[in-house]
Motif scaffolding. Structure first.
Motif, PDB file in Angstrom:
ATOM      1  N   ASN A 196      -6.230  -0.263   7.908  1.00 25.06           N
ATOM      2  CA  ASN A 196      -6.370  -1.893   7.948  1.00 25.06           C
ATOM      3  C   ASN A 196      -5.868  -1.957   6.190  1.00 25.06           C
ATOM      4  OD1 ASN A 196      -6.130  -2.119  10.837  1.00 25.06           O
ATOM      5  ND2 ASN A 196      -8.074  -2.612  10.980  1.00 25.06           N
ATOM      6  N   GLU A 197      -6.658  -2.153   5.615  1.00 27.75           N
ATOM      7  CA  GLU A 197      -6.561  -2.374   4.323  1.00 27.75           C
ATOM      8  C   GLU A 197      -5.365  -1.907   2.922  1.00 27.75           C
ATOM      9  OE1 GLU A 197     -10.141  -2.003   2.867  1.00 27.75           O
ATOM     10  OE2 GLU A 197     -11.037  -2.976   3.508  1.00 27.75           O
ATOM     11  N   VAL A 198      -4.891  -0.807   4.099  1.00 26.99           N
ATOM     12  CA  VAL A 198      -3.913  -0.077   2.711  1.00 26.99           C
ATOM     13  C   VAL A 198      -2.771   0.037   3.070  1.00 26.99           C
ATOM     14  CG1 VAL A 198      -5.740   1.264   1.772  1.00 26.99           C
ATOM     15  CG2 VAL A 198      -4.229   2.343   3.787  1.00 26.99           C
ATOM     16  N   ARG A 199      -2.939  -0.279   4.458  1.00 23.63           N
ATOM     17  CA  ARG A 199      -1.149  -0.337   5.123  1.00 23.63           C
ATOM     18  C   ARG A 199       0.267  -0.375   4.564  1.00 23.63           C
ATOM     19  NH1 ARG A 199      -3.065  -0.790  10.246  1.00 23.63           N
ATOM     20  NH2 ARG A 199      -3.237   0.898  11.009  1.00 23.63           N
ATOM     21  N   ASP A 200       0.043  -2.163   4.006  1.00 28.37           N
ATOM     22  CA  ASP A 200       0.597  -2.479   3.735  1.00 28.37           C
ATOM     23  C   ASP A 200       1.233  -1.793   2.652  1.00 28.37           C
ATOM     24  OD1 ASP A 200       0.501  -4.591   5.210  1.00 28.37           O
ATOM     25  OD2 ASP A 200      -0.217  -6.160   4.210  1.00 28.37           O
ATOM     26  N   PHE A 201       0.318  -1.175   1.022  1.00 33.76           N
ATOM     27  CA  PHE A 201       1.082  -0.557   0.809  1.00 33.76           C
ATOM     28  C   PHE A 201       1.694   0.964   0.349  1.00 33.76           C
ATOM     29  CE2 PHE A 201      -2.626  -2.190  -0.933  1.00 33.76           C
ATOM     30  CZ  PHE A 201      -2.620  -3.319  -2.661  1.00 33.76           C
ATOM     31  N   ALA A 202       0.778   1.421   2.250  1.00 33.20           N
ATOM     32  CA  ALA A 202       1.969   2.557   2.658  1.00 33.20           C
ATOM     33  C   ALA A 202       3.363   2.771   2.729  1.00 33.20           C
ATOM     34  CB  ALA A 202       1.202   2.865   3.838  1.00 33.20           C
ATOM     35  N   LYS A 203       4.185   2.219   3.388  1.00 37.17           N
ATOM     36  CA  LYS A 203       5.702   2.085   3.368  1.00 37.17           C
ATOM     37  C   LYS A 203       6.126   2.069   1.811  1.00 37.17           C
ATOM     38  CE  LYS A 203       8.975   3.003   6.144  1.00 37.17           C
ATOM     39  NZ  LYS A 203       8.345   3.606   7.140  1.00 37.17           N
ATOM     40  N   ILE A 204       5.717   1.153   0.600  1.00 37.50           N
ATOM     41  CA  ILE A 204       5.946   0.809  -0.073  1.00 37.50           C
ATOM     42  C   ILE A 204       6.001   2.348  -1.464  1.00 37.50           C
ATOM     43  CG2 ILE A 204       6.123  -0.106  -2.255  1.00 37.50           C
ATOM     44  CD1 ILE A 204       4.652  -2.482  -1.066  1.00 37.50           C
ATOM     45  N   ILE A 205       4.761   2.642  -1.137  1.00 38.97           N
ATOM     46  CA  ILE A 205       4.510   4.010  -1.598  1.00 38.97           C
ATOM     47  C   ILE A 205       5.364   5.501  -1.171  1.00 38.97           C
ATOM     48  CG2 ILE A 205       1.987   3.074  -2.879  1.00 38.97           C
ATOM     49  CD1 ILE A 205       0.911   4.959  -1.048  1.00 38.97           C
ATOM     50  N   GLN A 206       5.244   5.485  -0.402  1.00 39.35           N
ATOM     51  CA  GLN A 206       6.758   6.060   0.260  1.00 39.35           C
ATOM     52  C   GLN A 206       7.799   6.157  -0.027  1.00 39.35           C
ATOM     53  OE1 GLN A 206       7.894   6.111   4.810  1.00 39.35           O
ATOM     54  NE2 GLN A 206       7.308   7.787   4.689  1.00 39.35           N
ATOM     55  N   THR A 253       4.704   9.805  10.280  1.00 42.75           N
ATOM     56  CA  THR A 253       3.235   8.748   9.911  1.00 42.75           C
ATOM     57  C   THR A 253       1.991   9.585  10.302  1.00 42.75           C
ATOM     58  OG1 THR A 253       4.554   7.398   8.556  1.00 42.75           O
ATOM     59  CG2 THR A 253       1.879   6.751   8.898  1.00 42.75           C
ATOM     60  N   VAL A 254       0.904  10.080  10.067  1.00 39.39           N
ATOM     61  CA  VAL A 254      -0.791  10.142   9.979  1.00 39.39           C
ATOM     62  C   VAL A 254      -1.450   9.305   9.437  1.00 39.39           C
ATOM     63  CG1 VAL A 254      -2.527  11.341  10.784  1.00 39.39           C
ATOM     64  CG2 VAL A 254      -0.455  12.295  11.016  1.00 39.39           C
ATOM     65  N   THR A 255      -2.323   8.240  11.284  1.00 40.09           N
ATOM     66  CA  THR A 255      -3.665   7.427  10.062  1.00 40.09           C
ATOM     67  C   THR A 255      -4.432   7.848  10.612  1.00 40.09           C
ATOM     68  OG1 THR A 255      -1.932   5.382  11.023  1.00 40.09           O
ATOM     69  CG2 THR A 255      -4.451   5.087  10.201  1.00 40.09           C
ATOM     70  N   ILE A 256      -5.291   7.710   9.320  1.00 36.09           N
ATOM     71  CA  ILE A 256      -7.456   8.559   9.720  1.00 36.09           C
ATOM     72  C   ILE A 256      -8.227   7.085   9.679  1.00 36.09           C
ATOM     73  CG2 ILE A 256      -8.416   9.789   9.343  1.00 36.09           C
ATOM     74  CD1 ILE A 256      -6.752  12.054   7.889  1.00 36.09           C
ATOM     75  N   PHE A 257      -8.699   7.294  10.644  1.00 37.16           N
ATOM     76  CA  PHE A 257      -9.715   5.995  10.464  1.00 37.16           C
ATOM     77  C   PHE A 257     -11.074   6.339  10.091  1.00 37.16           C
ATOM     78  CE2 PHE A 257      -6.202   4.155  12.443  1.00 37.16           C
ATOM     79  CZ  PHE A 257      -6.199   3.096  12.638  1.00 37.16           C
ATOM     80  N   PRO A 258     -12.029   5.673   9.828  1.00 36.76           N
ATOM     81  CA  PRO A 258     -13.400   5.986   9.222  1.00 36.76           C
ATOM     82  C   PRO A 258     -13.681   7.539  10.653  1.00 36.76           C
ATOM     83  CG  PRO A 258     -13.019   3.703   9.031  1.00 36.76           C
ATOM     84  CD  PRO A 258     -11.768   4.025   9.124  1.00 36.76           C
ATOM     85  N   GLU A 259     -13.767   6.942  11.480  1.00 37.69           N
ATOM     86  CA  GLU A 259     -14.294   7.423  12.620  1.00 37.69           C
ATOM     87  C   GLU A 259     -13.916   9.128  12.987  1.00 37.69           C
ATOM     88  OE1 GLU A 259     -11.808   4.558  14.473  1.00 37.69           O
ATOM     89  OE2 GLU A 259     -13.302   4.331  13.234  1.00 37.69           O
ATOM     90  N   ASP A 260     -12.698   9.182  12.540  1.00 38.76           N
ATOM     91  CA  ASP A 260     -11.940  10.496  12.908  1.00 38.76           C
ATOM     92  C   ASP A 260     -12.052  11.869  12.148  1.00 38.76           C
ATOM     93  OD1 ASP A 260      -9.759   8.957  14.530  1.00 38.76           O
ATOM     94  OD2 ASP A 260      -8.726   8.100  13.143  1.00 38.76           O
TER      95      ASP A 260
END
Length: 379
Positions: A95-105, A58-65
């Motif tokens: 931080n807002e979508v992390r909880d959804f991420a595993k579910i949709i995967q 998994t790759v997490t992209i933050f606004p500053e990336d």
């Protein structure tokens, strides 16, 4: 499975957006967005997805990336049979979508598996349909090899079977091809349901308005079974219109089962000449003998004795003859059935004698006429 198709990926996105109000993207193994809620992004290279593909994580992209073609969010690998087949990403602050991420995967991997199983079942179904088409047409070079091919499809060719050929007589020519196919598919499903078609039975669409059932007959009480089929044919009338059925005799073995199909096909041609919607080949009379006569010889017989059968000008005479012979050469019954005066019927019968030299009112001549009429419907 090499990867996700664009169509399959977009379907997954559509399903996801019903439950998650975030943008969902799916990328292929080249890192290209192939499906997205934001359709303007389709076709764009996604560097974050490319990193997922390279590392399998998994790759997490933050606004500053700053990753080419990527927005803040979480991007995860999609695995099928331990093979990485694509990437799914959810757009938003991690931080807002992390909880959804595993579910949709997980949901995506489940949907991919379901699509694969559905596709495999569809391929197996088409392979069986093709096999039955070839079987009934005797299209094999080696019976042994053809039988082995049937085994790979879980089709038993060395058991006792009996052919039932159903035909939907309701006019379908006025319908579109799509609606016609849909109606026949619905009829097929209905027959499977109400006749309790088993796993060892074989059933398939045949031609545009027919359905073939090869019933595995061992352990079947056929007096009861035929009664059930007759009930079903009557029941189907309300939803589908007139459905009729021709039935062959019971045979065993690859080549002989084809005989049952051929007998069912012949019986189907003569259902409308008998009472009811079901006709067994074993109950056919002279029709079953004519079945053995080569078509070219039958055509020659009709041409020599009754050439007017093929002339559209005399269609009324042919229709009159059919009714007259079906009603045992009864002037009274035939004239009543045809809604014509007895004298009119006598005139038509005399006309036939003038055309051919044979009088349909004479028994010996009537036999010849009947053979010709049966042969006329043989093709």
């Amino acid at each position: 499975m090499a990867g996700l198709s664009s169509k399959q990926a977009q379907q997954i996105v559509y399903e996801m957006e019903k439950i998650i109000e975030k943008n969902i993207n799916i990328m292929n193994n080249d890192g290209i967005i192939i499906a997205s809620k934001d359709t303007d992004r389709i076709g764009i290279f996604h560097e974050g997805a490319r990193n997922v593909i390279e590392h399998g994580e998994t790759v997490t992209i933050f606004p500053e990336d700053t990753l080419l073609g990527s927005k803040p969010g979480v991007n995860m690998p999609i695995y099928f049979h331990e093979e990485l087949i694509g990437v799914i990403g959810i757009t938003g602050h991690p931080n807002e979508v992390r909880d959804f991420a595993k579910i949709i995967q997980k949901m995506t991997e489940v949907m991919v598996k379901e699509a694969y199983v559905s596709r495999e079942l569809d391929l197996e179904k088409r392979a069986k349909e093709l096999y039955l088409q070839e079987w009934m047409r005797r299209r094999w070079d080696s019976m042994e090899a053809f039988g082995l091919r049937g085994q790979t499809l879980s089709i038993q060719t060395n058991v006792k079977r009996q052919a039932f050929l159903f035909r939907l007589d309701t006019a379908l020519e006025t319908e579109t091809e799509v609606s016609r196919q849909q109606k026949m598919s619905e009829l097929l499903k209905k027959l499977q349901q109400v006749l309790a078609v088993s796993e060892t039975d074989l059933i398939t669409l045949w031609k545009s308005n027919q359905i073939l059932l090869l019933k595995h007959t061992e352990g079947t009480a056929f007096s009861r079974w035929f009664g059930e089929v007759e009930k079903v044919l009557s029941m189907l009338r309300e939803d589908f219109g007139v459905v009729i059925c021709g039935v062959g005799r019971e045979y065993e073995g690859l080549d002989d089962v084809v005989k049952s199909f051929e007998e069912a096909r012949l019986a189907l041609q003569f259902v409308d000449r008998r009472e009811g919607n079901l006709l067994l080949f074993k109950d056919l009379g002279i029709e079953s003998i004519i079945y053995e006569i080569p078509e070219e010889k039958m055509d020659d017989f009709i041409e020599r004795f009754f050439p007017f059968f093929h002339d559209p000008e005399y269609k009324q005479l042919v229709d009159t003859l059919k009714v007259f012979l079906q009603l045992n050469q009864s002037i009274a019954s035939a004239s009543e059935a045809l809604f014509i005066h007895k004298n009119t019927l006598q005139y038509r019968l005399k006309k036939m004698k003038e055309l051919t030299g044979y009088d349909p009112r004479v028994f010996q001549d009537a036999v010849l006429y009947w053979v010709g009429l049966v042969g006329l419907g043989k093709g």
